[in-house]
Design a protein around this motif. Sequence first.
Motif, PDB file in Angstrom:
ATOM      1  N   GLU A  74      42.067  99.102 -58.442  1.00 26.94           N
ATOM      2  CA  GLU A  74      42.000  98.005 -59.420  1.00 26.94           C
ATOM      3  C   GLU A  74      40.877  98.234 -60.418  1.00 26.94           C
ATOM      4  O   GLU A  74      41.065  98.107 -61.634  1.00 26.94           O
ATOM      5  CB  GLU A  74      41.759  96.667 -58.710  1.00 26.94           C
ATOM      6  N   ALA A  75      39.707  98.586 -59.917  1.00 28.72           N
ATOM      7  CA  ALA A  75      38.560  98.791 -60.794  1.00 28.72           C
ATOM      8  C   ALA A  75      38.771  99.998 -61.700  1.00 28.72           C
ATOM      9  O   ALA A  75      38.417  99.957 -62.883  1.00 28.72           O
ATOM     10  CB  ALA A  75      37.294  98.960 -59.968  1.00 28.72           C
ATOM     11  N   ALA A  76      39.346 101.065 -61.170  1.00 28.47           N
ATOM     12  CA  ALA A  76      39.604 102.252 -61.989  1.00 28.47           C
ATOM     13  C   ALA A  76      40.535 101.905 -63.142  1.00 28.47           C
ATOM     14  O   ALA A  76      40.278 102.289 -64.294  1.00 28.47           O
ATOM     15  CB  ALA A  76      40.194 103.366 -61.132  1.00 28.47           C
ATOM     16  N   LEU A  77      41.591 101.182 -62.854  1.00 28.46           N
ATOM     17  CA  LEU A  77      42.547 100.824 -63.903  1.00 28.46           C
ATOM     18  C   LEU A  77      41.904  99.934 -64.964  1.00 28.46           C
ATOM     19  O   LEU A  77      42.158 100.113 -66.158  1.00 28.46           O
ATOM     20  CB  LEU A  77      43.775 100.145 -63.286  1.00 28.46           C
ATOM     21  N   VAL A  78      41.061  99.006 -64.545  1.00 30.72           N
ATOM     22  CA  VAL A  78      40.367  98.126 -65.494  1.00 30.72           C
ATOM     23  C   VAL A  78      39.489  98.944 -66.442  1.00 30.72           C
ATOM     24  O   VAL A  78      39.365  98.626 -67.615  1.00 30.72           O
ATOM     25  CB  VAL A  78      39.519  97.071 -64.738  1.00 30.72           C
ATOM     26  N   GLU A 136      26.560 109.653 -36.733  1.00 27.73           N
ATOM     27  CA  GLU A 136      26.461 109.308 -35.323  1.00 27.73           C
ATOM     28  C   GLU A 136      27.773 108.728 -34.812  1.00 27.73           C
ATOM     29  O   GLU A 136      28.090 108.821 -33.641  1.00 27.73           O
ATOM     30  CB  GLU A 136      25.320 108.316 -35.100  1.00 27.73           C
ATOM     31  N   ASP A 137      28.537 108.103 -35.691  1.00 29.89           N
ATOM     32  CA  ASP A 137      29.819 107.508 -35.311  1.00 29.89           C
ATOM     33  C   ASP A 137      30.961 108.512 -35.412  1.00 29.89           C
ATOM     34  O   ASP A 137      32.084 108.191 -35.110  1.00 29.89           O
ATOM     35  CB  ASP A 137      30.161 106.330 -36.242  1.00 29.89           C
ATOM     36  N   GLY A 138      30.683 109.717 -35.861  1.00 31.02           N
ATOM     37  CA  GLY A 138      31.726 110.699 -36.102  1.00 31.02           C
ATOM     38  C   GLY A 138      31.941 110.835 -37.598  1.00 31.02           C
ATOM     39  O   GLY A 138      31.289 110.176 -38.398  1.00 31.02           O
ATOM     40  N   PRO A 139      32.873 111.677 -37.995  1.00 33.83           N
ATOM     41  CA  PRO A 139      33.085 111.917 -39.422  1.00 33.83           C
ATOM     42  C   PRO A 139      33.618 110.686 -40.145  1.00 33.83           C
ATOM     43  O   PRO A 139      34.322 109.861 -39.553  1.00 33.83           O
ATOM     44  CB  PRO A 139      34.101 113.049 -39.446  1.00 33.83           C
ATOM     45  N   MET A 140      33.272 110.578 -41.400  1.00 38.22           N
ATOM     46  CA  MET A 140      33.778 109.486 -42.216  1.00 38.22           C
ATOM     47  C   MET A 140      35.278 109.679 -42.408  1.00 38.22           C
ATOM     48  O   MET A 140      35.760 110.799 -42.439  1.00 38.22           O
ATOM     49  CB  MET A 140      33.110 109.490 -43.595  1.00 38.22           C
ATOM     50  N   THR A 141      35.970 108.572 -42.556  1.00 41.63           N
ATOM     51  CA  THR A 141      37.400 108.659 -42.805  1.00 41.63           C
ATOM     52  C   THR A 141      37.633 108.906 -44.283  1.00 41.63           C
ATOM     53  O   THR A 141      36.738 108.749 -45.103  1.00 41.63           O
ATOM     54  CB  THR A 141      38.100 107.355 -42.388  1.00 41.63           C
ATOM     55  N   LYS A 142      38.845 109.271 -44.605  1.00 35.42           N
ATOM     56  CA  LYS A 142      39.198 109.511 -45.996  1.00 35.42           C
ATOM     57  C   LYS A 142      39.219 108.186 -46.757  1.00 35.42           C
ATOM     58  O   LYS A 142      39.708 107.183 -46.258  1.00 35.42           O
ATOM     59  CB  LYS A 142      40.563 110.187 -46.060  1.00 35.42           C
ATOM     60  N   VAL A 143      38.688 108.204 -47.955  1.00 31.35           N
ATOM     61  CA  VAL A 143      38.673 107.023 -48.815  1.00 31.35           C
ATOM     62  C   VAL A 143      40.040 106.900 -49.482  1.00 31.35           C
ATOM     63  O   VAL A 143      40.613 107.887 -49.931  1.00 31.35           O
ATOM     64  CB  VAL A 143      37.555 107.144 -49.869  1.00 31.35           C
ATOM     65  N   THR A 144      40.559 105.676 -49.541  1.00 32.62           N
ATOM     66  CA  THR A 144      41.851 105.423 -50.169  1.00 32.62           C
ATOM     67  C   THR A 144      41.699 104.431 -51.311  1.00 32.62           C
ATOM     68  O   THR A 144      40.694 103.722 -51.409  1.00 32.62           O
ATOM     69  CB  THR A 144      42.867 104.879 -49.148  1.00 32.62           C
ATOM     70  N   LYS A 145      42.722 104.366 -52.161  1.00 35.56           N
ATOM     71  CA  LYS A 145      42.682 103.518 -53.351  1.00 35.56           C
ATOM     72  C   LYS A 145      42.555 102.038 -53.037  1.00 35.56           C
ATOM     73  O   LYS A 145      42.081 101.272 -53.867  1.00 35.56           O
ATOM     74  CB  LYS A 145      43.941 103.723 -54.198  1.00 35.56           C
TER      75      LYS A 145
END
Length: 76
Positions: free
Chosen positions: A52-56, A5-14
Amino acid sequence: LGDKEDGPMTKVTKDMIIGDLLRMDPEMAGVLVAGGMHCVGCPSAQAESLEEAALVHGIDPDVLIARVNAFVESKQ
């Protein structure tokens, strides 16, 4: 991120915070778990960025972000 409803989701970033992503789209938890992030319910996830979580957890952040963004795109 937003709902349809708000439009498309934005791209997720690190640098996005895991807790924020989960509040915006609880279905994101399944994608993160499938990518090796078994900590989505962990208190640290509320303040850690995806990178951060990915690296951990020994996960390549770029691979994780690609999976998350593929999920976001599939919902549009």
